[in-house]
Design an enzyme around this catalytic site. Structure first.
Site, short mmCIF file in Angstrom:
data_model
loop_
_atom_site.label_atom_id
_atom_site.label_comp_id
_atom_site.label_asym_id
_atom_site.label_seq_id
_atom_site.Cartn_x
_atom_site.Cartn_y
_atom_site.Cartn_z
CB SER A 1 7.99 -10.01 -2.36
OG SER A 1 6.66 -9.59 -2.19
CB SER A 2 5.43 -8.87 2.35
OG SER A 2 4.75 -8.10 1.40
CB CYS A 3 3.43 -11.80 -2.05
SG CYS A 3 4.73 -12.16 -3.23
CE1 TYR B 1 8.51 -11.31 -7.85
CE2 TYR B 1 7.32 -11.03 -5.79
CZ TYR B 1 8.39 -10.71 -6.61
OH TYR B 1 9.31 -9.81 -6.18
CE LYS C 1 11.88 -12.58 -6.27
NZ LYS C 1 13.31 -12.25 -6.39
CG HIS D 1 3.66 -2.92 -7.06
ND1 HIS D 1 4.90 -2.92 -7.65
CD2 HIS D 1 3.42 -4.19 -6.70
CE1 HIS D 1 5.38 -4.15 -7.64
NE2 HIS D 1 4.50 -4.95 -7.07
O1 GFB Z 1 0.14 -3.10 -5.18
P1 GFB Z 1 -0.72 -4.15 -5.75
O2 GFB Z 1 -0.85 -4.22 -7.22
O3 GFB Z 1 -0.25 -5.58 -5.30
O4 GFB Z 1 -2.22 -3.97 -5.17
P2 GFB Z 1 -0.39 -6.55 -4.01
C1 GFB Z 1 -2.47 -3.74 -3.80
C2 GFB Z 1 -3.95 -3.49 -3.57
O5 GFB Z 1 -4.31 -2.24 -4.17
C3 GFB Z 1 -4.91 -4.52 -4.18
C4 GFB Z 1 -5.49 -2.39 -4.94
O6 GFB Z 1 -5.98 -4.75 -3.27
C5 GFB Z 1 -5.41 -3.83 -5.45
O7 GFB Z 1 -6.69 -4.30 -5.87
N1 GFB Z 1 -5.55 -1.35 -5.97
C6 GFB Z 1 -6.47 -0.34 -6.02
C7 GFB Z 1 -4.76 -1.23 -7.05
N2 GFB Z 1 -6.30 0.40 -7.10
C8 GFB Z 1 -5.24 -0.11 -7.78
C9 GFB Z 1 -4.56 0.24 -8.99
O8 GFB Z 1 -4.94 1.18 -9.68
N3 GFB Z 1 -3.49 -0.52 -9.34
C10 GFB Z 1 -3.05 -1.57 -8.58
N4 GFB Z 1 -1.98 -2.25 -8.97
N5 GFB Z 1 -3.69 -1.95 -7.44
C11 GFB Z 1 1.68 -7.52 -5.19
C12 GFB Z 1 2.02 -8.89 -5.67
O9 GFB Z 1 0.53 -7.71 -4.47
O10 GFB Z 1 2.62 -6.95 -4.31
C13 GFB Z 1 3.43 -9.10 -5.94
O11 GFB Z 1 1.19 -9.18 -6.79
C14 GFB Z 1 4.34 -8.48 -4.89
O12 GFB Z 1 3.68 -10.46 -6.03
C15 GFB Z 1 3.95 -7.06 -4.62
O13 GFB Z 1 4.32 -9.23 -3.70
C16 GFB Z 1 4.78 -6.41 -3.55
O14 GFB Z 1 0.13 -5.91 -2.76
O15 GFB Z 1 -1.77 -7.12 -3.90
#
Ligand code: GFB
Length: 315
Positions: free
Chosen positions: A114-116, A143, A147, A186
């Protein structure tokens, strides 16, 4: 110029580990065009966190290639809340499958990350060489460490034992089969559900997490599956390969786009008590593009079809 195919898939036995997940199921669909035999096994029949059964299964079915799409995944909040699950499960799944593949003599394994994995403040767009050059983003460090270990395991088996194990790092993915649970998903599927529910209930506003200012890159899972099958056929090497679209946008702009597709016209509010996570993680796609691959599904088009999938499968 089309790259040379070094591992033709015709008549090969390819095991897609994690075939019920969004990525695994897309890879199974994509492999139908390759003339190979696709092997799958359900979680109730094989728990990849158990080393003995995993070795026995691989020894019995003897795949020629393995795509390791089985993983514990989730959005920003659940990553932060369940550090032991995200670190332990991903470490053992990778360790068990790679060790068994080495012992049985599996020709190729493709490990997914993953890109993280990249440092929080890596220069953008992030090139593969940025790995381990700085501290990780705290919300997904557990995570990411697992990875990174997956990449290193693949490299180590290649160096020590000559195994043809490779790894790919997809950006944030979305599409059919995604998790639409608001606590664990996500951002993109979460926004689809939120916008849909706001529209049908006539909600006065829709709330997104964080400030809306972080930028994210999105790739449709069908494009990702196409890229992974491409890598399986044409790439051998130690370096992990980024798989991305090459474009990013702010979460606020993404929310506007999703609301437009879904038809919700109310205001969008930000809940700054929720984490933003990393400010930006746009990956360089130069390496995979040089291998003759590029994405085909524009973000808006992908959101439209994912919303259709949500309406028919996830309500
Ligand atoms: O997709 P996401 O949960 O993961 O969140 P990451 C991306 C951005 O969207 C963050 C915002 O800045 C969240 O605060 N966001 C806004 C929301 N509204 C929402 C919502 O309703 N739900 C969620 N989930 N986010 C993950 C990693 O990071 O990406 C994993 O935790 C993995 O390890 C994955 O790498 C691909 O992009 O921040």
């Amino acid at each position: 110029m089309a790259p040379e195919v070094i591992f033709p898939l015709v008549d090969k036995r390819v095991w897609v580990a994690g075939h019920r997940g969004m990525v695994g199921s897309a890879i199974v669909r994509r492999l139908q065009w390759e003339g190979c035999e696709v092997l799958t096994v359900g979680r109730s029949d094989l728990d990849l966190r158990r080393q003995g059964p995993t070795e026995q299964w691989i020894a019995e079915y003897r795949p020629d290639a393995i795509v390791l799409a089985a993983a514990r995944v989730g959005g920003i909040l659940v990553n932060d809340q369940r550090p032991a699950d995200f670190l332990h499960d991903n470490l053992v799944i990778q360790t068990n499958v790679l060790e068994a593949a080495y012992r049985v003599g599996t020709s190729r394994v493709l490990v997914l990350g993953s890109s993280c994995i990249y440092p929080r403040s890596a220069p953008q767009p992030i090139v593969e060489e940025a790995l381990l050059t700085g501290p990780l983003e705290a919300t997904n460090a557990w995570y990411a460490v697992a990875k990174i270990a997956g990449i290193k395991l693949a490299q180590a088996y290649r160096r020590q034992h000559g195994c043809d194990f490779i790894s790919a790092m997809p950006t944030n993915l979305y599409g059919p089969g995604d998790n639409f649970d608001l606590e664990t998903s996500h951002v993109l599927p979460a926004l689809i559900r939120k916008a849909h529910e706001a529209r049908v209930t006539g909600a006065p506003a829709l709330t997104i997490w964080g400030t809306g200012s972080p930028r994210r890159e999105f790739l449709h899972v069908e494009d990702c599956a196409d890229a992974l099958v491409h890598l399986l056929k044409v790439y051998a090497g130690e370096m992990h390969i980024n798989v991305g679209s090459g474009d990013d946008l702010t979460i606020r702009d993404l929310a506007d786009l999703v609301c437009d597709v879904v038809g919700y016209r109310g205001p969008i509010l930000c809940d700054a008590r929720k984490p933003d996570g990393t400010p930006r993680k746009l990956m360089s796609a130069d390496r995979i593009r040089a291998m003759g691959w590029r994405p085909t599904i524009p973000l808006r088009e992908g959101i439209v079809s994912t919303y259709q999938w949500f309406l028919s499968h996830a309500l």
